[in-house]
Design a protein around this motif. Structure first.
Motif, PDB file in Angstrom:
ATOM      1  N   GLN A  54       0.839  -1.210   0.000  1.00  0.00           N
ATOM      2  CA  GLN A  54       0.000   0.000   0.000  1.00  0.00           C
ATOM      3  C   GLN A  54       0.865   1.247   0.000  1.00  0.00           C
ATOM      4  N   GLY A  55       2.063   1.196   0.604  1.00  0.00           N
ATOM      5  CA  GLY A  55       2.980   2.321   0.517  1.00  0.00           C
ATOM      6  C   GLY A  55       3.425   2.560  -0.918  1.00  0.00           C
ATOM      7  N   THR A  56       3.703   1.477  -1.640  1.00  0.00           N
ATOM      8  CA  THR A  56       4.055   1.589  -3.052  1.00  0.00           C
ATOM      9  C   THR A  56       2.928   2.247  -3.838  1.00  0.00           C
ATOM     10  N   LEU A  57       1.702   1.811  -3.585  1.00  0.00           N
ATOM     11  CA  LEU A  57       0.553   2.391  -4.276  1.00  0.00           C
ATOM     12  C   LEU A  57       0.395   3.868  -3.935  1.00  0.00           C
ATOM     13  N   ALA A  58       0.697   4.235  -2.689  1.00  0.00           N
ATOM     14  CA  ALA A  58       0.587   5.637  -2.280  1.00  0.00           C
ATOM     15  C   ALA A  58       1.627   6.503  -2.983  1.00  0.00           C
ATOM     16  N   VAL A  59       2.830   5.968  -3.181  1.00  0.00           N
ATOM     17  CA  VAL A  59       3.862   6.719  -3.905  1.00  0.00           C
ATOM     18  C   VAL A  59       3.447   6.900  -5.360  1.00  0.00           C
ATOM     19  N   LEU A  60       2.884   5.853  -5.948  1.00  0.00           N
ATOM     20  CA  LEU A  60       2.477   5.918  -7.353  1.00  0.00           C
ATOM     21  C   LEU A  60       1.223   6.765  -7.548  1.00  0.00           C
ATOM     22  N   ALA A  61       0.414   6.911  -6.512  1.00  0.00           N
ATOM     23  CA  ALA A  61      -0.811   7.716  -6.593  1.00  0.00           C
ATOM     24  C   ALA A  61      -0.770   8.771  -5.493  1.00  0.00           C
ATOM     25  N   PRO A  62       0.043   9.822  -5.662  1.00  0.00           N
ATOM     26  CA  PRO A  62       0.211  10.825  -4.595  1.00  0.00           C
ATOM     27  C   PRO A  62      -1.068  11.556  -4.222  1.00  0.00           C
ATOM     28  N   LEU A 257      13.885   0.885  -6.036  1.00  0.00           N
ATOM     29  CA  LEU A 257      14.616   2.118  -6.321  1.00  0.00           C
ATOM     30  C   LEU A 257      13.963   2.888  -7.465  1.00  0.00           C
ATOM     31  N   ALA A 258      13.472   2.164  -8.471  1.00  0.00           N
ATOM     32  CA  ALA A 258      12.793   2.827  -9.576  1.00  0.00           C
ATOM     33  C   ALA A 258      11.521   3.523  -9.119  1.00  0.00           C
ATOM     34  N   LEU A 259      10.961   3.039  -8.017  1.00  0.00           N
ATOM     35  CA  LEU A 259       9.721   3.619  -7.491  1.00  0.00           C
ATOM     36  C   LEU A 259       9.911   5.076  -7.082  1.00  0.00           C
ATOM     37  N   VAL A 260      11.028   5.372  -6.418  1.00  0.00           N
ATOM     38  CA  VAL A 260      11.208   6.730  -5.860  1.00  0.00           C
ATOM     39  C   VAL A 260      12.388   7.486  -6.476  1.00  0.00           C
ATOM     40  N   ARG A 261      13.252   6.774  -7.255  1.00  0.00           N
ATOM     41  CA  ARG A 261      14.413   7.415  -7.884  1.00  0.00           C
ATOM     42  C   ARG A 261      15.185   8.270  -6.870  1.00  0.00           C
ATOM     43  N   ALA A 308      11.884  -9.169   4.910  1.00  0.00           N
ATOM     44  CA  ALA A 308      11.407  -8.209   5.904  1.00  0.00           C
ATOM     45  C   ALA A 308      12.051  -6.841   5.716  1.00  0.00           C
ATOM     46  N   TRP A 309      13.377  -6.821   5.486  1.00  0.00           N
ATOM     47  CA  TRP A 309      14.070  -5.539   5.397  1.00  0.00           C
ATOM     48  C   TRP A 309      13.703  -4.792   4.116  1.00  0.00           C
ATOM     49  N   CYS A 310      13.530  -5.529   3.016  1.00  0.00           N
ATOM     50  CA  CYS A 310      13.139  -4.881   1.767  1.00  0.00           C
ATOM     51  C   CYS A 310      11.753  -4.266   1.902  1.00  0.00           C
ATOM     52  N   TYR A 311      10.817  -5.015   2.470  1.00  0.00           N
ATOM     53  CA  TYR A 311       9.473  -4.471   2.675  1.00  0.00           C
ATOM     54  C   TYR A 311       9.504  -3.274   3.626  1.00  0.00           C
ATOM     55  N   LEU A 312      10.299  -3.379   4.685  1.00  0.00           N
ATOM     56  CA  LEU A 312      10.396  -2.264   5.627  1.00  0.00           C
ATOM     57  C   LEU A 312      10.985  -1.039   4.943  1.00  0.00           C
ATOM     58  N   GLY A 313      11.997  -1.263   4.110  1.00  0.00           N
ATOM     59  CA  GLY A 313      12.597  -0.149   3.393  1.00  0.00           C
ATOM     60  C   GLY A 313      11.620   0.535   2.453  1.00  0.00           C
ATOM     61  N   VAL A 314      10.813  -0.256   1.765  1.00  0.00           N
ATOM     62  CA  VAL A 314       9.805   0.313   0.864  1.00  0.00           C
ATOM     63  C   VAL A 314       8.782   1.119   1.655  1.00  0.00           C
ATOM     64  N   PHE A 315       8.368   0.593   2.801  1.00  0.00           N
ATOM     65  CA  PHE A 315       7.381   1.303   3.621  1.00  0.00           C
ATOM     66  C   PHE A 315       7.940   2.617   4.147  1.00  0.00           C
ATOM     67  N   ILE A 316       9.161   2.579   4.685  1.00  0.00           N
ATOM     68  CA  ILE A 316       9.762   3.812   5.202  1.00  0.00           C
ATOM     69  C   ILE A 316       9.937   4.835   4.080  1.00  0.00           C
ATOM     70  N   THR A 317      10.333   4.359   2.909  1.00  0.00           N
ATOM     71  CA  THR A 317      10.457   5.255   1.757  1.00  0.00           C
ATOM     72  C   THR A 317       9.128   5.909   1.439  1.00  0.00           C
ATOM     73  N   ALA A 318       8.062   5.117   1.473  1.00  0.00           N
ATOM     74  CA  ALA A 318       6.738   5.668   1.193  1.00  0.00           C
ATOM     75  C   ALA A 318       6.360   6.734   2.216  1.00  0.00           C
ATOM     76  N   LEU A 319       6.679   6.494   3.482  1.00  0.00           N
ATOM     77  CA  LEU A 319       6.363   7.479   4.517  1.00  0.00           C
ATOM     78  C   LEU A 319       7.100   8.787   4.277  1.00  0.00           C
ATOM     79  N   VAL A 320       8.387   8.674   4.001  1.00  0.00           N
ATOM     80  CA  VAL A 320       9.228   9.875   3.881  1.00  0.00           C
ATOM     81  C   VAL A 320       8.958  10.617   2.578  1.00  0.00           C
ATOM     82  N   VAL A 321       8.826   9.869   1.499  1.00  0.00           N
ATOM     83  CA  VAL A 321       8.733  10.485   0.181  1.00  0.00           C
ATOM     84  C   VAL A 321       7.307  10.927  -0.145  1.00  0.00           C
TER      85      VAL A 321
END
Length: 328
Positions: A54-62, A257-261, A308-321
């Motif tokens: 859902q964080g990925t979807l939020a980044v793609l749909a700001p 990485l391509a998600l947030v560049r 776990a770490w990859c998913y956590l990284g994606v989630f944190i990225t979504a929060l920050v970005v």
């Protein structure tokens, strides 16, 4: 899901002086889930999977108003129960295989029986309908489709030796269980935010597929051919299986990485954007231990750590970005 079939109704006959009781069965089921589906692992997986996708979807749909709330927490509970359902079905489906290769598991050794596992399946379905029905009929129907497909796989493996015995064919027909759950997470996101187009769902599902398949291939990569064992390395060789294990990890990180560049960002935001890259440390660690033959198969700890770490990284990225005000 491990290729095998279930041919008997239970792992051992129930003695006449061993009456069935609800309380006793509840204790046996509790012990079963503690052993075969530990909460710290299964709940953590459910939490990180839902938050990352859902964080990925939020980044793609700001424009979406994604936030912590009842819908998100309910979706986590829904996915967690679905994972437990998968575990229960797999234990029954894999009984013959486990009798030969894993006789110490609860069902082969008689610590639980099939009747009790099927009762747990019914209870999980009832709970799932309660969790999804109030949100939308579509969510409830889609979940029932996934749970029904899981049960269909048991019959499919009985009917088809090709599906049962060929590990790549088995993966092809069993992976849709995970894919359908990813779609359910996307549908929940759409229901809660009113956005999330299909291309976003495809991107997110592909990211989740790469993360899961790294773990799937890692845990079934062995240093030697083991006749009859369900190892991908038995069929594509050690190098091929290691290449697939590493390739899916690289694919997952590349998509993250391509998600947030992050190379286009600055300061702390850029640092957060690069966080998924650090998950490759688990791949390196697992590969190093495996290459030095300290383990006969790719160690499961680093493989789960990567997930776990990859998913956590994606989630944190979504929060920050994308969602600095998440939860507000």
């Amino acid at each position: 899901m491990t290729p095998s079939s279930v041919t008997g109704p239970a792992s051992r006959p129930r003695p006449a002086d061993e009456p069935r009781s609800v309380a006793r069965s509840a204790l046996r089921l509790r012990a079963f889930f503690a052993e075969r589906a530990p909460t710290r692992i299964y709940l953590t997986y459910a939490v990180l999977w839902v938050l990352a996708l859902q964080g990925t979807l939020a980044v793609l749909a700001p424009e979406s108003d994604w936030r912590l709330g009842g819908s998100l927490l309910t979706e986590i509970a829904t996915v967690y129960l679905a994972l437990l359902f998968i575990r229960v079905v797999d234990e029954q489906k894999d009984l013959e295989y486990d009798r030969q290769y894993n006789p110490d598991r609860p069902l082969p050794r008689g610590a639980i029986d099939v009747v009790e596992l099927r009762a747990a399946m019914v209870l999980i379905v009832v709970a799932e309908l309660a969790l999804t029905g109030w949100r939308s009929p579509l969510l409830a129907g889609w979940l029932l489709l996934d749970l029904g497909y899981i049960c269909f796989l048991v019959q499919l493996e009985r009917w088809s030796a090709r599906v049962r015995d060929r590990i790549f064919v088995n993966l092809l027909v069993s992976y849709p269980v995970q894919a359908l759950l990813s779609v359910h997470i996307w549908l929940s996101f759409r229901q809660a935010t009113g956005t999330g187009p299909v291309p976003d769902a495809v991107f997110g599902a592909l990211l989740c597929a790469c993360v899961f398949l790294h773990y799937e291939f890692a845990r079934k990569t062995g240093a030697r051919v083991v006749p009859g064992a369900s190892l991908y390395s038995n069929f594509v060789g050690l190098r091929g299986s290691v290449a697939l294990t590493s390739g899916f990890a690289l694919g997952a990180v590349g998509l993250a990485l391509a998600l947030v560049r992050p190379w286009e960002l600055h300061g702390a935001v850029a640092l957060a954007g690069w966080l998924p890259l650090s998950a490759l440390g688990f791949v390196w660690g697992g590969g190093e231990r495996f290459a030095s033959l300290r383990t006969s198969t790719w160690p499961p700890g680093p493989a789960m750590g990567f997930l776990a770490w990859c998913y956590l990284g994606v989630f944190i990225t979504a929060l920050v970005v994308a969602r600095p005000g998440f939860g507000g």
